[in-house]
Design an enzyme around this catalytic site. Structure first.
Site, PDB file in Angstrom:
ATOM      1  N   ASN A 227       0.858  -1.191   0.000  1.00  0.00           N
ATOM      2  CA  ASN A 227       0.000   0.000   0.000  1.00  0.00           C
ATOM      3  C   ASN A 227       0.890   1.236   0.000  1.00  0.00           C
ATOM      4  OD1 ASN A 227       0.503   0.843   2.864  1.00  0.00           O
ATOM      5  ND2 ASN A 227      -0.334  -1.180   3.240  1.00  0.00           N
ATOM      6  N   ASP A 295      -4.190  -6.133   4.919  1.00  0.00           N
ATOM      7  CA  ASP A 295      -5.247  -6.934   5.537  1.00  0.00           C
ATOM      8  C   ASP A 295      -5.187  -8.396   5.084  1.00  0.00           C
ATOM      9  OD1 ASP A 295      -6.537  -4.951   7.132  1.00  0.00           O
ATOM     10  OD2 ASP A 295      -7.161  -4.001   5.262  1.00  0.00           O
ATOM     11  N   LYS A 305       8.443 -17.642  -9.935  1.00  0.00           N
ATOM     12  CA  LYS A 305       7.722 -16.523 -10.556  1.00  0.00           C
ATOM     13  C   LYS A 305       6.565 -17.058 -11.399  1.00  0.00           C
ATOM     14  CE  LYS A 305       8.382 -12.637 -13.635  1.00  0.00           C
ATOM     15  NZ  LYS A 305       9.184 -12.110 -14.713  1.00  0.00           N
ATOM     16  N   ILE A 324      -2.693  -7.046  14.230  1.00  0.00           N
ATOM     17  CA  ILE A 324      -1.637  -6.850  15.239  1.00  0.00           C
ATOM     18  C   ILE A 324      -2.169  -6.004  16.398  1.00  0.00           C
ATOM     19  CG2 ILE A 324       0.685  -5.915  15.633  1.00  0.00           C
ATOM     20  CD1 ILE A 324       1.115  -6.388  12.543  1.00  0.00           C
ATOM     21  N   PHE A 342      -4.612   3.507  14.641  1.00  0.00           N
ATOM     22  CA  PHE A 342      -4.985   4.516  13.662  1.00  0.00           C
ATOM     23  C   PHE A 342      -6.234   4.041  12.926  1.00  0.00           C
ATOM     24  CE2 PHE A 342      -1.871   7.947  12.997  1.00  0.00           C
ATOM     25  CZ  PHE A 342      -0.962   7.611  13.976  1.00  0.00           C
TER      26      PHE A 342
END
Ligand code: C5P
Length: 420
Positions: A227, A295, A305, A324, A342
């Site tokens: 992210n 998530d 790969k 966590i 947060f």
């Protein structure tokens, strides 16, 4: 009393309130017989006068790079080399920045670039200036260049704040000068890097654990789920906790921001590694989950790969990562006294934050709007609302360092309250 009678000190005085202490330093050096030549920056002349310096040093005071009379008697190159040691006290953030980057636009910076002598620096500035990544980068550069440091100390500042950035007291600078003249290089680490603890402060003796940055969840050996988190806010919180005297463990996902000085930083990649590292760091007084933990992760790690092929795009099966924050908040043993999470939301900010406070069993949620237009993710500023069981308070749009400092100050007060 050490005899410094054969020693010549070139003293560069930067523009800071601490310059008044430099007068006392000169007196002590002169008592020991040293010759002191003072160089004033333009800003320094607002804090101490050439007249007091000339009186105390019994030497001419140097201020101007283009003073032809000075150049005729002793040129700036000669001045920079005709000394046993160059001392900068107070060394402002500006002087450190100039020196670290090799700038030479006035007499002081030109001397510092031209000298072939050892340089001892006594930094003095507001704590936020000292803890700014730019200043710490400059200090690291100067340290690598062999510049010696004394201080700064932790304490009350002229501006009314408390923290690291106060210039060392004259006896400490004098002792550092004596060591530097004796060839000691143990002085080479500035205190904020060298000391295992910054010492005094409201979080002294406390342990703060912080997660920061994104996590990377591998899809195959070369691809991953991630992210946009930069780690700027979490790392700023780690620096702020450190500045308040805490022993800090920072568990960082993959980020480009540097490890905060004086903080134990553990680097991890995945959410599961992050959880393990946090659990290993306990017990703690305060846990701040600032990381943007992925998530989900892929159900099956793929060892080779994934090839583009006739079968078209692969289907990824995702499974949930451990939470966590909730895991730590629900621990029955070694639950940190204060657990902070947060809530990065793009809609229904306060309702979602309130829900999260209860659902994750934490003591505080810091809610922020991370919609694309706010520029919070990856940016330098943040507008947060602090929510506890007592209620919510919205803070103005602030620099992430300022958010971190206010937050840690508030958490230190809460911790103190929980103990009384
Ligand atoms: O549920 P959500 O991801 O919105 O919760 C955000 C808060 O939970 C943040 O404090 C984040 O660090 C924490 N979190 C976590 N582990 C997860 C997901 C989120 O610690 N797997």
């Amino acid at each position: 009393m050490t005899d410094l009678s054969a020693k010549r000190i070139l003293l560069v005085i930067g523009g800071g309130v601490a310059a008044y202490k430099t007068l006392e330093l000169i007196r002590r050096l002169r008592e020991r017989g040293a010759t002191v030549r003072a160089v004033l920056t333009r800003a320094a002349s607002h804090f101490v006068t050439p007249l007091s310096l000339a009186t105390l040093t019994a030497e001419k005071v140097y201020e101007d790079l283009f003073a032809l009379t000075d150049e005729a008697t002793i040129g700036h190159i000669e001045l920079s080399r005709d000394a046993d040691l160059v001392v900068i006290a107070p060394a402002t953030a500006d002087l450190l920045a100039k020196m670290a980057n090799g700038l030479a636009d006035d007499l002081a910076s030109t001397l510092l670039l031209a000298t072939d002598k050892k340089i001892l620096v006594a930094p003095a500035m507001n704590l936020r200036m000292w803890l700014r990544p730019a200043t710490l980068r400059n200090v690291q550069t100067l340290h690598a260049d062999g510049v010696l440091f004394v201080g700064p100390d932790v304490g009350d500042m002229a501006c009314g704040e408390f923290g690291p950035g106060r210039m060392s007291e004259p006896p400490a600078i004098l002792a550092a000068i004596e060591s530097a003249l004796a060839g000691d290089t143990k002085l080479a680490l500035p205190m904020v890097f060298a000391s295992p603890s910054l010492g005094r402060g409201p979080l002294e003796g406390g342990h703060v654990v912080i997660t920061s940055g994104p996590t990377h969840e591998p899809i195959d050996p070369v691809r991953y789920i991630a992210n946009r988190s930069s780690g700027k806010q979490g790392h700023a919180i780690a620096r702020a906790a450190r500045a308040l005297g805490a022993d800090v463990t920072l568990v960082a996902g993959p980020v480009a921001v540097p490890d905060p000085p004086g903080v134990t930083t553990i680097h991890v990649e995945t959410a599961r590694e992050m959880l393990n590292a946090v659990e290993a760091a306990l017990p703690a007084d305060i846990f701040v989950a600032a990381a943007a933990v992925a998530d989900w992760r892929t159900a099956e790690p793929v060892n080779n790969k994934i090839k583009k092929g006739a079968k078209g795009a692969p289907t990824l099966t995702l499974v949930e990562n451990p939470d966590i924050l909730a895991t730590i908040a629900r621990r029955t043993t070694t639950r940190p006294t204060i657990v902070v999470g947060f809530a990065a939301e793009t809609e229904k900010l306060l309702a979602n934050a309130a829900q999260k406070l209860a659902r994750k069993s934490c003591d505080m949620i810091i809610a922020n709007d991370v919609s694309g237009a706010t520029g919070v993710m990856g940016g330098d500023r943040n507008q947060v609302t602090i929510m506890t069981r007592e209620g919510a308070e919205s803070w103005p749009d602030l620099d992430k360092d300022e958010v971190a400092n206010r937050l840690m100050t508030k958490l230190a007060e809460m911790l103190k309250g929980s103990r009384s």
